[in-house]
Design an enzyme around this catalytic site. Structure first.
Site, PDB file in Angstrom:
ATOM      1  N   ASP A 133     -10.485   1.096   7.051  1.00  0.00           N
ATOM      2  CA  ASP A 133      -9.307   0.247   6.869  1.00  0.00           C
ATOM      3  C   ASP A 133      -9.329  -0.843   7.921  1.00  0.00           C
ATOM      4  OD1 ASP A 133      -6.598  -0.699   6.239  1.00  0.00           O
ATOM      5  OD2 ASP A 133      -6.296   1.261   5.302  1.00  0.00           O
ATOM      6  N   ASP A 160     -14.967  -4.264   7.353  1.00  0.00           N
ATOM      7  CA  ASP A 160     -15.273  -4.547   5.955  1.00  0.00           C
ATOM      8  C   ASP A 160     -16.084  -3.414   5.326  1.00  0.00           C
ATOM      9  OD1 ASP A 160     -16.131  -5.639   3.540  1.00  0.00           O
ATOM     10  OD2 ASP A 160     -16.439  -7.628   4.378  1.00  0.00           O
ATOM     11  N   ASP A 183      -5.121  -2.940  -3.158  1.00  0.00           N
ATOM     12  CA  ASP A 183      -4.332  -4.123  -3.483  1.00  0.00           C
ATOM     13  C   ASP A 183      -4.694  -4.583  -4.891  1.00  0.00           C
ATOM     14  OD1 ASP A 183      -3.131  -6.649  -3.648  1.00  0.00           O
ATOM     15  OD2 ASP A 183      -3.371  -6.991  -1.491  1.00  0.00           O
ATOM     16  N   LYS A 187      -2.036 -11.702  -9.447  1.00  0.00           N
ATOM     17  CA  LYS A 187      -2.184 -13.029 -10.028  1.00  0.00           C
ATOM     18  C   LYS A 187      -3.611 -13.236 -10.529  1.00  0.00           C
ATOM     19  CE  LYS A 187       1.397 -15.092  -7.115  1.00  0.00           C
ATOM     20  NZ  LYS A 187       1.720 -16.133  -6.100  1.00  0.00           N
ATOM     21  N   ASP A 219      -1.435   2.248  -9.621  1.00  0.00           N
ATOM     22  CA  ASP A 219      -0.224   2.231 -10.434  1.00  0.00           C
ATOM     23  C   ASP A 219      -0.059   0.874 -11.122  1.00  0.00           C
ATOM     24  OD1 ASP A 219       0.355   0.779  -8.148  1.00  0.00           O
ATOM     25  OD2 ASP A 219       2.476   1.301  -8.164  1.00  0.00           O
ATOM     26  N   THR A 254       1.087   9.718  -2.383  1.00  0.00           N
ATOM     27  CA  THR A 254       1.084   8.733  -1.310  1.00  0.00           C
ATOM     28  C   THR A 254       2.363   7.908  -1.324  1.00  0.00           C
ATOM     29  OG1 THR A 254       0.096   6.923  -2.580  1.00  0.00           O
ATOM     30  CG2 THR A 254      -1.412   8.538  -1.603  1.00  0.00           C
TER      31      THR A 254
END
Length: 277
Positions: A133, A160, A183, A187, A219, A254
């Site tokens: 992370d 990374d 993430d 868009k 989700d 989570t």
């Protein structure tokens, strides 16, 4: 960083004219130049940019966030990072056997604050979890959870995940890959930033041992569809279910999942296995 550009200009008085006490009293002091001090100097914690300029710049699926580190999290990082932490600099291979005392290792990309990771580590102490992370507060929180709960099978990688997989992990060295609630970049113009892409999966599978499990969860319905399409198209993987998988008992609920459920989102799990050599 340059000095404050909004600092007031000098007056039109002669250069050597003394400034009156009244003017001097109300004139705001010019702020000193800001300096970018490292949060953890001398290698005492995760580096701000561990790979630096060693590798090409490209579109990334993440944005580093280093603010709002609590004193407890900072203390855990300073004390535990030298033993349980790893900066992803891309300069050398990791000896996973030495790093995890011979345990099989699962790579988890994007663990957030680490609560679910700590629960999975506690439930399966014979498996090592390498959590990757860029969120400094989460890194400190997970290390603190590991220490408080006696979880010696957790290690934290900072940086990374692409560089980690490509430069620092040996082929067939991982027993599994987990990507929970990445993430979604909802868009359309940002879809290229999503982590689960054909190129990423093709790279990741080269680091998986035969039989290793790839477990993704999201989700966000359009991203779930993309995950299913990408994973199904990878020839080295086989789906353990006809489509999406039922939520397995070993994946804890989570924070992000709870937030999604509260909004009426449907959570999809995907379970694929690396085919044999």
């Amino acid at each position: 960083m340059s000095e404050n550009p909004t600092a007031p200009a000098t007056t039109a008085a002669e250069p050597d004219a003394p400034e009156s006490a009244a003017v001097a009293a109300v004139r705001p002091a010019t702020p000193a130049p800001r300096r970018s001090e490292p949060m953890f100097p001398d290698g005492t914690g995760p580096a701000a940019d561990p790979a630096g300029s060693h590798h090409e710049r490209r579109i990334r699926s993440f944005q580093p966030r280093r603010s709002r580190v609590s004193p407890t999290q900072a203390d855990a990082l300073r004390r535990l990072w030298p033993t349980w932490g790893l900066d992803i600099d891309g300069l050398s291979r990791i000896d996973l056997d030495a790093f995890f005392d011979g345990r099989p290792v699962v790579l988890e990309i994007g663990f957030g604050m680490g609560e679910a990771t700590a629960q999975m580590a506690a439930a399966d102490p014979d498996t090592g979890i390498l959590g990757c992370d860029v969120h400094t507060p989460g890194q400190g929180n997970l290390l603190g959870l590991a220490e408080r709960n006696g979880l010696s099978n957790i290690r934290v990688a900072n940086g990374d995940a692409i560089i980690l997989l490509r430069e620092m992990l040996a082929p067939a060295s991982l027993a599994g890959l987990r990507v929970f609630f990445p993430d979604p970049w909802p868009k359309k113009r940002h879809h290229k930033r999503r982590l689960i892409q054909p190129e990423f999966i093709a790279l990741a599978t080269t680091r998986l041992a035969p039989g290793a499990l790839v477990h993704c969860a999201t989700d966000w319905e359009p991203y779930a569809e993309q995950m299913l399409e990408v994973l199904s198209a990878e020839p080295t993987l086989e789906n353990l279910y006809p489509g999406y998988a039922p939520r397995p008992d070993f994946r804890p609920l989570t924070k992000f999942e709870s937030q999604g459920l509260d909004k009426g989102h449907v959570v999809h799990d995907l379970l694929f296995r690396r085919r044999g050599a």
